[in-house]
Design an enzyme around this catalytic site. Structure first.
Site, PDB file in Angstrom:
ATOM      1  N   SER A  96       0.033  -1.853   8.259  1.00 37.13           N
ATOM      2  CA  SER A  96       1.225  -2.167   9.056  1.00 37.13           C
ATOM      3  C   SER A  96       0.851  -3.011  10.263  1.00 37.13           C
ATOM      4  CB  SER A  96       1.897  -0.874   9.521  1.00 37.13           C
ATOM      5  OG  SER A  96       2.242  -0.090   8.401  1.00 37.13           O
ATOM      6  N   GLY A 105       0.835  -1.200   0.000  1.00 37.27           N
ATOM      7  CA  GLY A 105       0.000   0.000   0.000  1.00 37.27           C
ATOM      8  C   GLY A 105       0.868   1.247   0.000  1.00 37.27           C
ATOM      9  N   HIS A 106       1.857   1.267   0.903  1.00 30.05           N
ATOM     10  CA  HIS A 106       2.792   2.411   0.943  1.00 30.05           C
ATOM     11  C   HIS A 106       3.553   2.515  -0.383  1.00 30.05           C
ATOM     12  CE1 HIS A 106       2.746   1.344   5.390  1.00 30.05           C
ATOM     13  NE2 HIS A 106       2.381   2.603   5.403  1.00 30.05           N
TER      14      HIS A 106
END
Ligand code: AMP
Length: 286
Positions: free
Chosen positions: A187, A36-37
């Site tokens: 996370s 995602g990051h």
């Protein structure tokens, strides 16, 4: 890629990029990178000449000290991943530099901060987010900043703040990246116990059930949510909220007439996960 810690060094790097009329892109993060990051970084790389990724686990936005203490951290791995996604600068400041002694200024976005996450995490959460994002914008002075739809309320808050305060930055909100089983990448996923990890994809399945119900013609928000609630019940999920809200004010809707955010938060022991989906009866599903 270079790793910088002081605002002075960061400003020098930005000035060097600007000297060449470069476009500066900022991806604010708290680290423990996943796809995602990295998707945000890759998008920034496509558009910008200089990609700055900030890595700062912002104590001000944690209303639960245990959550802050548990938050996964691995800067060395993050640096490798950020570089592979095309980052030019990893900006990883120290807490004492972001919040010097006597720090006493905060940014508060009223209205959109209050419901959903604001109820569960308290008003301090989004105050911490708005304050640190404002500071990061001032530190890096980006032309573009990239956020994930996964944190839909945060993205809306940032857009509102940028508009209200005339901050000279373009906000781009990128799609939620998911695991193959549908679980939104987070996370915090690595902190889930094995049984919770197995049950967690029910969150995404519940959202899909609502999207399907709306696509099949359901317009009553309670009944549409009911389709998802059945999925969550079957998986024994402990919900914090599951709501259909307007996309501009995050106010509950009774009838799904226009674009609507379906947002949920659930608790797996001490770990909270959030996810959301947009539905719009006027737009046929892709
Ligand atoms: P965080 O490190 O959790 O603060 O997230 C940093 C940025 O990544 C935020 O803009 C998030 O919305 C975004 N993000 C987190 N998870 C995802 C995901 N699964 N897909 C897309 N963006 C995400």
């Amino acid at each position: 890629m270079i790793v910088l810690r002081s605002v002075a060094e960061l400003r020098a790097a930005v000035a060097a990029a600007r000297g060449g009329q470069g476009r500066i892109g900022l991806v604010p993060t708290m680290g423990a990178f996943h796809d995602g990051h990295l998707s945000l970084m890759r998008r920034a790389r496509e558009l910008c000449d200089c990609v700055i990724v900030s890595l700062f686990v912002n104590p001000a936005q944690f209303t639960d000290p245990g959550d802050l203490a548990r938050y996964p951290r691995d800067e060395a791995l993050d640096a490798t991943l950020a570089e592979s996604a095309g980052a030019d600068v990893l900006f990883a400041p120290e807490v004492r530099d972001v919040y010097p002694p006597g720090f006493s200024t905060h940014v508060e976005v009223l209205g959109v901060s209050a419901p959903l996450e604001g109820v569960v995490r308290g008003t301090g959460h989004f105050r911490g987010v708005a304050t640190v994002v404002t500071k990061l914008f001032n530190m890096a002075q980006p032309d573009d900043a990239f956020f994930g739809q996964k944190d839909a309320q945060q993205a809306l808050l940032v857009r509102r703040m940028v508009r209200d305060l005339d901050l000279p930055v373009r906000i781009e909100v990128c799609p939620t990246i998911r695991e193959p089983d549908g679980l939104a990448m987070s996370s915090r996923n690595v902190l889930l116990l094995p049984d919770d990890r197995r049950r967690a994809p029910a969150l995404a399945r519940a959202l899909t059930a609502v999207v399907d119900a709306v696509a099949a013609g359901e317009r009553d928000a309670t009944r549409a949510l009911g389709a998802g609630a059945a999925v969550l019940r079957a998986a024994g999920i402990e919900l914090e909220y599951f709501a259909a809200v307007s996309t501009d004010a995050l106010e509950p809707v009774n009838v799904i007439a226009g674009e609507t955010l379906i947002a949920l938060a659930a608790r797996f022991g001490r770990i909270r996960l959030i996810d959301n989906a947009l539905v719009d009866p006027a737009v046929p599903r892709a």
